[in-house]
Design an enzyme around this catalytic site. Structure first.
Site, PDB file in Angstrom:
ATOM      1  N   THR A 286       0.953  -1.405  -0.025  1.00 18.34           N
ATOM      2  CA  THR A 286      -0.102   0.208   0.089  1.00 18.34           C
ATOM      3  C   THR A 286       0.782   1.217  -0.079  1.00 18.34           C
ATOM      4  O   THR A 286       0.464   2.167  -0.498  1.00 18.34           O
ATOM      5  CB  THR A 286      -0.867  -0.087   1.208  1.00 18.34           C
ATOM      6  OG1 THR A 286      -1.874  -1.301   1.133  1.00 18.34           O
ATOM      7  CG2 THR A 286      -1.960   1.161   1.306  1.00 18.34           C
TER       8      THR A 286
ATOM      9  N   LYS B  70       0.509 -12.308   8.473  1.00 18.53           N
ATOM     10  CA  LYS B  70      -0.646 -11.432   7.785  1.00 18.53           C
ATOM     11  C   LYS B  70      -1.208 -12.596   6.531  1.00 18.53           C
ATOM     12  O   LYS B  70      -0.443 -12.664   5.765  1.00 18.53           O
ATOM     13  CB  LYS B  70      -0.243 -10.306   7.224  1.00 18.53           C
ATOM     14  CG  LYS B  70      -1.288  -9.557   6.248  1.00 18.53           C
ATOM     15  CD  LYS B  70      -0.888  -8.399   5.696  1.00 18.53           C
ATOM     16  CE  LYS B  70      -1.816  -7.622   4.913  1.00 18.53           C
ATOM     17  NZ  LYS B  70      -1.005  -6.505   3.936  1.00 18.53           N
TER      18      LYS B  70
ATOM     19  N   TYR C  51       3.957 -12.817   5.971  1.00 14.58           N
ATOM     20  CA  TYR C  51       3.139 -12.115   5.011  1.00 14.58           C
ATOM     21  C   TYR C  51       2.823 -13.179   3.859  1.00 14.58           C
ATOM     22  O   TYR C  51       3.768 -13.238   3.045  1.00 14.58           O
ATOM     23  CB  TYR C  51       3.527 -10.848   4.545  1.00 14.58           C
ATOM     24  CG  TYR C  51       2.618 -10.132   3.538  1.00 14.58           C
ATOM     25  CD1 TYR C  51       1.143 -10.345   3.477  1.00 14.58           C
ATOM     26  CD2 TYR C  51       3.324  -8.957   2.753  1.00 14.58           C
ATOM     27  CE1 TYR C  51       0.595  -9.719   2.691  1.00 14.58           C
ATOM     28  CE2 TYR C  51       2.382  -8.064   2.106  1.00 14.58           C
ATOM     29  CZ  TYR C  51       0.957  -8.635   1.838  1.00 14.58           C
ATOM     30  OH  TYR C  51       0.242  -7.937   1.192  1.00 14.58           O
TER      31      TYR C  51
ATOM     32  N   VAL D  87      -4.541  -5.928   9.475  1.00 17.00           N
ATOM     33  CA  VAL D  87      -3.636  -5.231   8.495  1.00 17.00           C
ATOM     34  C   VAL D  87      -4.664  -4.891   7.318  1.00 17.00           C
ATOM     35  O   VAL D  87      -4.605  -5.617   6.613  1.00 17.00           O
ATOM     36  CB  VAL D  87      -2.304  -5.929   8.119  1.00 17.00           C
ATOM     37  CG1 VAL D  87      -1.541  -5.042   7.260  1.00 17.00           C
ATOM     38  CG2 VAL D  87      -1.622  -6.465   9.248  1.00 17.00           C
TER      39      VAL D  87
END
Length: 300
Positions: A46, A162, A134, A203
């Site tokens: 992001t 995540k 992740y 998240v």
């Protein structure tokens, strides 16, 4: 380290010439602190890390540490194709005394499960900080499977994941078979399910511009354990989640921030900004979402 609450992968504002607007970046971080989220991630997708130079990433991480000044936990993303680069970002995170690392699968290279494990272990050895894994196979082309988790079972700094595969079976497997790894929602429209399966953090890029609404869902499910209320909040959020999956994710997040008065600049190529019709559509979605969730939570 216990991950609990809303963790925002912060956007990276740009100046008119395409350089990083450091003053605006500081304002973004201050806004997130004031919005009472629970942690900040720098160097996530992001934040457009893939479009930054290594030096820009290092400078952003250092600035974030200075601006936050202990007001929120700081997690540094180490994403890179080369393990050597991820190691360098991890070492810098240790130098600035970041709180944790976000460690994903190297993109494009298509590593095996054992190779992903060796990558994670190299990053761990470089910093010795708590690690949030992740798992995002849709973006990295390779996912973290059972062989990987078995191979990193001895890495004590792995404390959370995540989980962004979108695979509900993967969520179930992690919740049942890997209880020592804290679950963090990384697939927005499954947040309710993650919380039901014991996740205590989320998240979420959307918390860059509607942080209070994201916190409201967390509080309903995790703090109040009121999943009836949580379902109502989640239903109100779904139109935004559908919009964000329309193909212009980062552009939408940045425009959402602009609606709050933050200076965001555009996005770096190869991406391009939303057009006028898309901006109007997002503004309508956000306005309705805020109104509906305020009615549910009793907010103004």
């Amino acid at each position: 380290m216990k991950f609990e609450g809303i963790y925002t992968p912060a956007i990276t504002p740009l100046a008119a010439d395409g350089s990083i607007d450091k003053a605006a970046f500081a304002e973004v971080l201050d806004y997130l602190v004031e919005s009472k989220i629970h942690g900040v991630i720098i160097g996530g997708s992001t934040g457009e890390y893939y479009a930054h130079t290594a030096q820009e990433r290092i400078e952003l991480a250092a600035q974030a540490k200075d601006v936050l000044n202990g007001r929120l936990p700081l997690i540094i993303g180490t994403g890179a194709i080369r393990t050597e680069d991820s190691v360098a970002f991890a070492k810098h995170a240790k130098e600035i005394k970041a709180d944790a690392l976000l460690v994903g699968t190297p993109p494009y290279a298509l590593p095996t499960q054992q190779e992903i494990a060796l990558h994670v272990k190299a990053v761990d050895a470089a910093a010795g900080l708590p690690i949030m894994l992740y798992n995002y196979p849709g973006r990295m082309s390779v996912g973290m499977g059972e062989e990987f988790f078995d191979a990193v079972a001895d890495v004590k700094n792995i404390v959370a994941i995540k989980e962004s595969s979108g695979d509900m079976a993967q969520l179930h497997r992690l919740a049942i078979q890997r209880p020592n790894i804290q679950l963090s929602c990384g697939w927005d429209d499954q947040a309710l399910e993650f919380f039901a399966w014991g996740a205590q953090s989320w998240v979420c890029a959307g918390s860059n511009f509607i942080p209070r609404e994201h916190v409201a869902l967390f509080e309903a499910c995790v703090i109040e354990k009121d999943f009836a209320k949580g379902r109502r909040i989640m239903a109100a959020m779904m139109p935004l989640m559908d919009f964000l999956e329309g193909g212009k994710f980062v552009q939408s997040i940045k425009y959402g921030c602009a609606l709050n008065g933050l200076s965001t600049g555009g996005v770096r190529k190869p991406l391009y900004d939303l057009d006028a019709a898309e901006k109007q559509a997002l503004e309508r979605v956000v306005t309705e979402l805020k109104r509906n969730i305020a009615q549910i939570t009793g907010g103004a």
